[in-house]
Design an enzyme around this catalytic site. Structure first.
Site, short mmCIF file in Angstrom:
data_model
loop_
_atom_site.label_atom_id
_atom_site.label_comp_id
_atom_site.label_asym_id
_atom_site.label_seq_id
_atom_site.Cartn_x
_atom_site.Cartn_y
_atom_site.Cartn_z
CB THR A 13 -46.10 -61.69 22.66
OG1 THR A 13 -47.23 -60.92 22.90
CG2 THR A 13 -46.21 -63.03 22.45
NE ARG A 14 -40.63 -59.39 19.61
CZ ARG A 14 -40.09 -58.58 19.07
NH1 ARG A 14 -38.71 -58.70 18.73
NH2 ARG A 14 -40.23 -57.28 18.92
#
Length: 277
Positions: A13-14
């Site tokens: 996600t990051r």
């Protein structure tokens, strides 16, 4: 006989990208590519890649490798991920678990990890700042008794500096039994692979540990910042290797090597400047 399971299902996600995390590039090759090339040097009987986010783009990108690709859907933790690979693995073997987002693990470290085939062997690391890692718990005789994930750890347990890298090796028949007994009674509601350590201890199975040759070998990638940091570390390692072989580098701090580089004697790099004299 050796089986290798590479966990590569994470979304990342990051990374803020639609591309699966393990397909982002370091030194010109996908993170997963680095891991698979190192795994191949161990000559395993089977290599199984557990993928998830990104769908078929992961097996498609790695189609040139002799590997079995298994989908983990949904993603319910590391223990659940290894469970997906079990039908592909034979019991009369050792299973080595690697991670597709830990690209620079070295062959020598893995060979050391595999020296005790009858034990559950963990790759651990001593860190001054162990935040974010599961902690290795030992008894008064320094024997490993469990791994506690940081989110489930007490303040006293979090003070422990020895951490779990996630990389481990175990007899496959024991691993199969341990994974069948996993529960998800934790804050994340996931099936932790690390819970097998306490099971091994309860059964009297030896739990041994070993350390990597370099801290950067077990650095995982969860963001573009971490990817950039590991890129520079690796390029510095390449510069050092070339310098020790006698190559003259105009500016070692600005070296970028993509792929394999072999140099002869009396080789030098030249710094090129563009602009008016």
């Amino acid at each position: 006989m050796l089986n290798i399971v590479i966990l590569a299902a994470g979304k990342g996600t990051r990374m803020h990208s639609d591309k699966p995390k393990v397909l982002h590039a370091l030194a010109g090759s996908a993170l997963l590519q680095h891991v698979m090339e190192t795994a191949t040097q161990l000559a395993p009987a089977k290599t199984c890649v557990v993928y998830g986010h990104g769908g078929e783009s992961v097996p498609q990108a790695m189609a040139d490798h002799d590997a079995i690709f298994v989908l983990q859907e949904p993603q319910l933790g590391t223990g659940h991920a290894v469970q997906q690979a079990l039908p592909q693995l034979s019991d009369d073997s050792t299973t080595l678990v690697l991670y597709g987002d830990v690209p620079l693990i070295q062959l020598a470290t893995l060979q050391k990890l595999l020296q005790t085939p009858d034990a559950l062997t963990l790759l651990t690391l001593q860190l001054d700042n162990p935040g974010g890692y599961g902690r290795i718990m030992r008894d008064s005789n320094s024997k490993v008794i469990s791994i506690v994930e940081e989110k489930d750890a007490t303040p006293e347990q979090r003070a422990t500096r020895e951490v779990n890298t996630g990389i481990l090796a175990a007899p496959t028949h024991l691993l199969r039994n341990w994974l069948a007994s996993l529960g998800n009674n934790n804050i994340q509601g996931e099936y932790y692979l690390t819970d097998i350590v306490a099971m091994a201890v309860a059964q009297g199975v030896e739990v041994s540990t070993t350390q990597p040759g370099h801290k950067w070998e077990v650095m995982g990638i969860n963001s573009k910042v971490q990817l950039a940091e590991l890129e520079r570390i690796w390029q510095q390692e390449q510069a050092f290797r070339l310098l020790t072989q006698g190559v003259t580098l105009a500016d070692p701090a600005r070296l970028d090597v993509r792929g394999k580089l072999v140099c002869g004697r009396d080789v030098r790099s030249e710094e090129r400047r563009v602009g008016k004299e």
